[in-house]
Design a protein around this motif. Structure first.
Motif, PDB file in Angstrom:
ATOM      1  N   UNK A 171      -4.297 -12.740   7.970  1.00  0.00           N
ATOM      2  CA  UNK A 171      -3.098 -12.564   7.558  1.00  0.00           C
ATOM      3  C   UNK A 171      -3.411 -11.223   8.958  1.00  0.00           C
ATOM      4  N   UNK A 172      -4.905 -10.801   8.357  1.00  0.00           N
ATOM      5  CA  UNK A 172      -4.772  -8.533   9.156  1.00  0.00           C
ATOM      6  C   UNK A 172      -5.446  -9.298  10.698  1.00  0.00           C
ATOM      7  N   UNK A 173      -5.704 -10.808  11.032  1.00  0.00           N
ATOM      8  CA  UNK A 173      -6.298 -10.903  11.917  1.00  0.00           C
ATOM      9  C   UNK A 173      -4.949 -10.135  13.298  1.00  0.00           C
ATOM     10  N   UNK A 174      -3.523 -11.192  12.151  1.00  0.00           N
ATOM     11  CA  UNK A 174      -2.529 -10.402  13.225  1.00  0.00           C
ATOM     12  C   UNK A 174      -1.598 -10.240  12.651  1.00  0.00           C
ATOM     13  N   UNK A 175      -1.734  -9.351  11.459  1.00  0.00           N
ATOM     14  CA  UNK A 175      -0.163  -8.932  11.069  1.00  0.00           C
ATOM     15  C   UNK A 175      -1.139  -6.750  10.546  1.00  0.00           C
ATOM     16  N   UNK A 176      -2.028  -6.682  10.765  1.00  0.00           N
ATOM     17  CA  UNK A 176      -2.891  -5.511   9.779  1.00  0.00           C
ATOM     18  C   UNK A 176      -1.678  -4.198  10.792  1.00  0.00           C
ATOM     19  N   UNK A 208      11.477  -8.979   7.401  1.00  0.00           N
ATOM     20  CA  UNK A 208      12.181  -9.844   7.414  1.00  0.00           C
ATOM     21  C   UNK A 208      11.309 -11.211   8.637  1.00  0.00           C
ATOM     22  N   UNK A 209       9.926 -11.791   8.615  1.00  0.00           N
ATOM     23  CA  UNK A 209       9.569 -11.941   9.531  1.00  0.00           C
ATOM     24  C   UNK A 209       8.458 -13.102   8.652  1.00  0.00           C
ATOM     25  N   UNK A 210       9.656 -14.529   8.658  1.00  0.00           N
ATOM     26  CA  UNK A 210       9.093 -14.967   7.685  1.00  0.00           C
ATOM     27  C   UNK A 210       7.288 -15.616   7.884  1.00  0.00           C
ATOM     28  N   UNK A 211       7.400 -16.092   8.933  1.00  0.00           N
ATOM     29  CA  UNK A 211       5.587 -16.221   9.434  1.00  0.00           C
ATOM     30  C   UNK A 211       4.776 -15.095   8.487  1.00  0.00           C
ATOM     31  N   UNK A 212       5.208 -13.471   8.689  1.00  0.00           N
ATOM     32  CA  UNK A 212       4.032 -13.153   7.941  1.00  0.00           C
ATOM     33  C   UNK A 212       4.055 -12.712   6.462  1.00  0.00           C
ATOM     34  N   UNK A 213       5.117 -13.731   6.342  1.00  0.00           N
ATOM     35  CA  UNK A 213       5.458 -13.585   4.581  1.00  0.00           C
ATOM     36  C   UNK A 213       4.737 -14.829   4.215  1.00  0.00           C
TER      37      UNK A 213
END
Ligand code: ATP
Length: 310
Positions: free
Chosen positions: A225-230, A236-241
């Motif tokens: 998760x942090x690799x991509x979304x830190x 509203x990003x469904x991939x992040x959610x």
């Protein structure tokens, strides 16, 4: 479900328990006396240790959770906050520098033995409290072989101990415990676990072999998760959610699996002849402090009193 074990507890008790003094306890003995509180993660060991240390005010707590020995990640590893410690001295809790590599069972045996000797020399009672059974085993057995993890084989476990021990095993029926552990992860996230893990995140360390505190449940689960979304914000990003929900689900599953493994190890120690006194805290988990006092604290106090008078 209300979570009583997590709540800060008042210092007043509903039933009359006398505070013990050193004079009440028979401290003449050949081996040092140690009270050992065992149990899976989330079973209420810390709460029981503080209650016992309040009623036997010559007690000092030694942590035996292998992740809580390290400095850092206090929310993620569930260290008892200072405000809940009621001034009881704690040892080997957040003392070890996590950059120095793994703190091994052999290290724990060495540091734990020194700590028990110091506490006993002060005329106080050591309470060993934590869920890492390989640490408890390493510290307590008469003969310890650091090359060999007894829980990773079917070898016989020795019951020859180098201390005079009184074992309390706080146990909760597994379906109730696992439901509670899943809720506890949500509470930890509400208390700031994600920020704590984000600050601890290191993309280089994440791709290397993990040691020490980097093995704590929560660290590997949130790496992807942090690799991509830190630094990105919930929105509203469904991939992040989805990635977030997957990490939380993995933490909950891994915490329940940890609890199951810990219970398995405790049962093995009992089968090997360790005299563990099981205290059922199932009802206390979902009821008020009256039930805790009647079903967990009162029987534990009786057992410890008898032990101290022996
Ligand atoms: P083993 O024999 O497998 O080493 P153990 O009894 O020594 O087990 P456990 O306490 O069962 O140790 O811990 C095993 C693993 O569970 C740790 O390496 C870590 O990943 C996780 N773990 C244990 N305690 C915590 C904690 N307080 N917070 C987060 N993760 C933990």
């Amino acid at each position: 479900m209300r979570l009583w074990i997590l709540q800060p507890q008042p210092q007043r008790y509903h039933y009359p328990i006398k505070r013990w003094t050193r004079m009440d306890a028979a401290f003449h003995r050949r081996k040092d006396k140690v009270v050992v509180i065992m149990g899976a993660t989330g079973s209420g060991k810390s709460r029981l240790s503080i209650d016992l240390a309040t009623l036997f005010p010559f007690s000092e707590i030694i942590n035996s959770d292998k992740m809580q020995v390290y400095r850092g990640l206090d929310i993620t590893t569930n260290k008892i906050p200072h405000s809940h410690r009621r001034g009881v001295p704690h040892h080997l809790l957040g003392d070890v520098d996590p950059s120095h590599g793994d703190f091994s069972p052999a290290d724990f045996r060495c540091r734990g033995a020194d700590t028990i000797a110091d506490i006993s020399a002060r005329g106080n009672l050591p309470l060993l409290v934590g869920g890492s059974n390989s640490f408890v085993h390493a510290l307590l057995v008469q003969n310890f072989d650091p090359r060999f993890n007894v829980f990773h084989s079917q070898a016989l476990i020795s019951s020859h101990l180098r201390y005079n021990c009184c074992f309390l095993w706080v146990d909760i029926a597994f379906p109730v415990l696992s439901q509670y552990l899943r809720q506890r992860v949500d509470q930890m996230l509400d208390s700031g676990m994600l920020d704590e893990l984000a600050q601890f995140f290191d993309p280089d360390a994440a791709s290397r072999t993990r040691f020490g505190l980097r093995k704590a449940i929560g660290v590997p689960e949130f790496d992807r998760f942090f690799n991509k979304y830190l630094g990105s914000h919930a929105g509203s990003d469904p991939l992040r959610e989805h990635a977030y929900r997957e990490a939380v689900r993995a933490i909950k599953d891994n915490t329940c699996q940890l609890a199951q493994r810990q219970i398995g190890k405790i049962e093995r120690l009992r089968r090997a002849g360790w005299d563990l006194r099981r205290i059922d805290a199932t009802e206390a988990l979902t009821s008020g402090s009256h039930v805790w006092e009647r079903q967990v604290l009162e029987p534990s106090v009786k057992i410890v009193k008898r032990f101290l008078m022996e």
